[in-house]
Design a protein around this motif. Structure first.
Motif, PDB file in Angstrom:
ATOM      1  N   UNK A 200       0.709  -1.082  -0.179  1.00 50.93           N
ATOM      2  CA  UNK A 200      -0.199  -0.095  -0.109  1.00 50.93           C
ATOM      3  C   UNK A 200       0.889   1.340   0.170  1.00 50.93           C
ATOM      4  N   UNK A 201       1.788   1.221   0.746  1.00 54.61           N
ATOM      5  CA  UNK A 201       2.912   2.621   0.888  1.00 54.61           C
ATOM      6  C   UNK A 201       3.615   2.708  -0.570  1.00 54.61           C
ATOM      7  N   UNK A 202       3.408   1.643  -1.454  1.00 53.50           N
ATOM      8  CA  UNK A 202       4.181   2.104  -2.821  1.00 53.50           C
ATOM      9  C   UNK A 202       3.304   2.818  -3.610  1.00 53.50           C
TER      10      UNK A 202
ATOM     11  N   UNK B 153      -1.448  -6.403   6.477  1.00 48.06           N
ATOM     12  CA  UNK B 153      -1.487  -6.108   7.813  1.00 48.06           C
ATOM     13  C   UNK B 153      -2.106  -7.385   8.692  1.00 48.06           C
ATOM     14  N   UNK B 154      -1.304  -7.783   9.857  1.00 47.35           N
ATOM     15  CA  UNK B 154      -2.166  -8.773  10.588  1.00 47.35           C
ATOM     16  C   UNK B 154      -2.149 -10.139   9.849  1.00 47.35           C
ATOM     17  N   UNK B 155      -3.484 -10.507   9.977  1.00 50.32           N
ATOM     18  CA  UNK B 155      -3.954 -11.836   9.497  1.00 50.32           C
ATOM     19  C   UNK B 155      -4.260 -11.516   7.970  1.00 50.32           C
ATOM     20  N   UNK B 156      -4.209 -10.231   7.351  1.00 47.05           N
ATOM     21  CA  UNK B 156      -4.538 -10.312   5.810  1.00 47.05           C
ATOM     22  C   UNK B 156      -3.968 -11.292   4.810  1.00 47.05           C
ATOM     23  N   UNK B 157      -2.685 -11.784   4.921  1.00 49.25           N
ATOM     24  CA  UNK B 157      -2.232 -12.736   3.943  1.00 49.25           C
ATOM     25  C   UNK B 157      -2.962 -13.931   4.135  1.00 49.25           C
TER      26      UNK B 157
END
Length: 554
Positions: free
Chosen positions: A22-24, A82-86
């Motif tokens: 996201x930061x990209x 973030x967190x459990x997103x993956x």
């Protein structure tokens, strides 16, 4: 053992960091992605592993949950990471893949259930678009390809194998598909990419060759006239997938593929046309619309608005108030895909100012080709803008009013997505009022002029079909507060329609059928504001063509 484990962990972390995050993204893209992902977070059903539909019509006719949109959500989860997103993304992709049809020699082979509630296989006799949607091959196929291209390194090996197999099935199905000609623009664009990508990845020359052939046919149709138009023309919803597919053509296909050069040219032309037809003051495209699910982009989700957000930010984007109910809400799930492609999206610099500032009154005319060949066929009725076998679009845009129309001669009466004539204007409360013609016949001569004039005629089709009703004009209007009952009763009979923010006179050789009818513009089952319907019907007179003129009075 510790050294090997540490190496594997470091390698995984390095690869994981290299995946698009996201930061990209640009700030506009981050805002777009964050709001879209957050919206889908709220619709996530942990027990079933799918997001839920918020679109009433879909829930009533198909099911409560969404396969295609769940794939889009998985892209967003991997982007946010973030967190459990993956873990949630991996589980979601597996669930969607469980819903693909693997039924060779059927019309639905390789496509996906629209909802997990649908039957294991469509019931016989199978009806395309009713019992299954063949387009889920292209929508899900492009998304699966994007998952591999951006996130393969961070996905479990068994899931990568499943995705590749799913793409093979989708390519097999779309290769044999008979209902995706170049005129079916958004599907033809995505179809070409899926075949090209899968053919390259799996070494299937037939897929690659067919992708190149389809792309060339679509390009020739687009380039036939100087106007260079896509056949699904001026579609606020489907211009969104068009841009998506063209970015895939230009940025994710083999650099030796013909799709790259053709895609660049079509994409530049499409953005240029968007700049001509979009009115940033009214936050809408001037009509007519070949395919649209609404008239005011501030009350329904039109995907091209997400690309405009990407270009100029939320402040100027034609997006409905996300804190209130809006129509076609499930299409908001696509916004994260738009955001993810932002690093590879090129918008012509000359177009961007036209998305934020109205550049002055203008008249626009376009010819939309039916085929890549010039036509010499003449029809019995030949006005200045005779559609012959092509379609002719005319539009006029002013600072607070815009009018659009299309002359067309189709094989059948088109469905309610077709808006052959429209008027938009600024209302006293600052909103957008709208007026649209509803198709009642397959042969329509409609023309918009700079004198704030809209002309519509219904030449009698030869031969006449059962679905033709050329002696009736049907209109809808809304976007403003309800009229009082006296105004409703008298507005049309006088020939002068006084609506909030706009007055226009109507002259016709037809007569009003009944009186103005108040309806409800229904937003996902929630009555939002008044909408009005009116019909005009002409008695049958030999050789007399029904016509109607509208003159806007400012």
């Amino acid at each position: 053992m510790f050294t090997v484990a540490l190496f594997i962990l470091c390698f995984y972390t390095a690869v994981h960091a290299a995946a698009l995050q996201l930061r990209d993204l640009s700030q506009h893209a981050q805002d777009l992605a964050t709001l879209s992902i957050t919206y889908m977070d709220q619709q996530w059903d942990e027990d079933l592993g799918f997001i839920s539909s918020q679109y009433l019509e879909f829930r009533l006719n198909v099911g409560d949950h969404l396969t295609r949109e769940t794939l889009w959500y998985s892209l967003g989860l991997l982007l946010r990471n973030n967190g459990t997103d993956h873990d949630r993304a991996v589980a979601a992709i597996h669930r969607v893949l469980d819903n693909q049809y693997d039924s060779p020699n059927t019309s639905f082979h390789g496509t996906f259930r629209r909802a997990p509630e649908e039957p294991t296989e469509p019931p016989a006799p199978v009806r395309e678009y009713l019992d299954f949607d063949p387009n889920w091959r292209e929508f899900c196929g492009t998304t699966l390809a994007l998952l591999l291209m951006e996130y393969e390194a961070v996905l479990p090996a068994d899931l990568v194998v499943r995705i590749i197999q799913a793409l093979r099935l989708a390519a097999e199905g779309t290769r044999k598909r008979k209902t995706a000609p170049p005129r079916y623009t958004n599907i033809a664009l995505m179809r070409s990419f899926v075949l090209s990508f899968v053919g390259d990845r799996l070494g299937v020359p037939d897929f690659v060759e067919h992708a190149e052939e389809c792309a060339q046919q679509l390009y020739e149709l687009w380039a036939r006239d100087d106007d260079k138009t896509l056949w699904e023309y001026n579609s606020p919803t489907y211009y969104g997938p068009d841009i998506f597919a063209l970015v895939l053509w230009t940025s994710y296909t083999n650099e030796k593929s013909g799709l790259v050069k053709l895609g660049d040219e079509i994409l530049d032309g499409l953005w240029s046309d968007i700049g001509e037809f979009y009115h940033p003051g009214l936050r809408n495209f001037v009509g007519p619309y070949d395919r649209s699910y609404g008239v005011d982009m501030l009350t329904y989700q039109a995907i091209v608005g997400q690309w405009i957000w990407l270009a100029v930010g939320r402040e100027f984007a034609p997006i409905p108030d996300l804190s209130k109910p809006f129509d076609h809400s499930d299409d908001w799930c696509f916004a994260v895909v738009v955001a993810l492609l932002s690093p590879r999206t090129r918008i012509p610099a000359a177009v961007i100012p036209r998305l934020t500032n109205f550049t002055g009154d203008r008249t626009v005319r376009r010819v939309i080709a039916h085929t890549s060949q010039k036509t010499t066929t003449r029809l019995p009725y030949t006005p200045d803008d005779d559609p012959q076998r092509d379609r002719v679009v005319t539009a006029w845009l002013g600072s607070n009013v815009m009018i659009g129309a299309q002359a067309s001669n189709d094989d059948k009466v088109r469905n309610q997505q077709f808006h052959p004539a429209t008027i938009h204007w600024r209302t006293p409360t600052g909103g957008v009022g709208w007026f649209r013609a509803v198709p009642t016949t397959r042969y329509i001569i409609a023309k918009a002029g700079p004198g704030l004039r809209l002309e519509i005629a219904h030449p009698l089709p030869l031969p006449k079909r059962n679905d033709d009703n050329p002696r009736t004009f049907a209109f809808r209007m809304g976007g403003f507060s309800a009229l009082d009952r006296q105004a409703e009763a008298s507005a049309l009979e006088s020939g002068t329609w006084v609506l909030p923010g706009l007055t226009f006179s109507v002259v016709t050789n037809a007569v009003v059928q009944g009186s103005i009818v108040r309806m409800q513009e229904d937003i996902d089952g929630l009555g939002r504001r008044a909408m009005y319907a009116v019909n005009f019907t002409m008695e049958e007179l030999e050789g007399v063509i029904p016509w109607l003129y509208i003159q806007v009075l400012l």
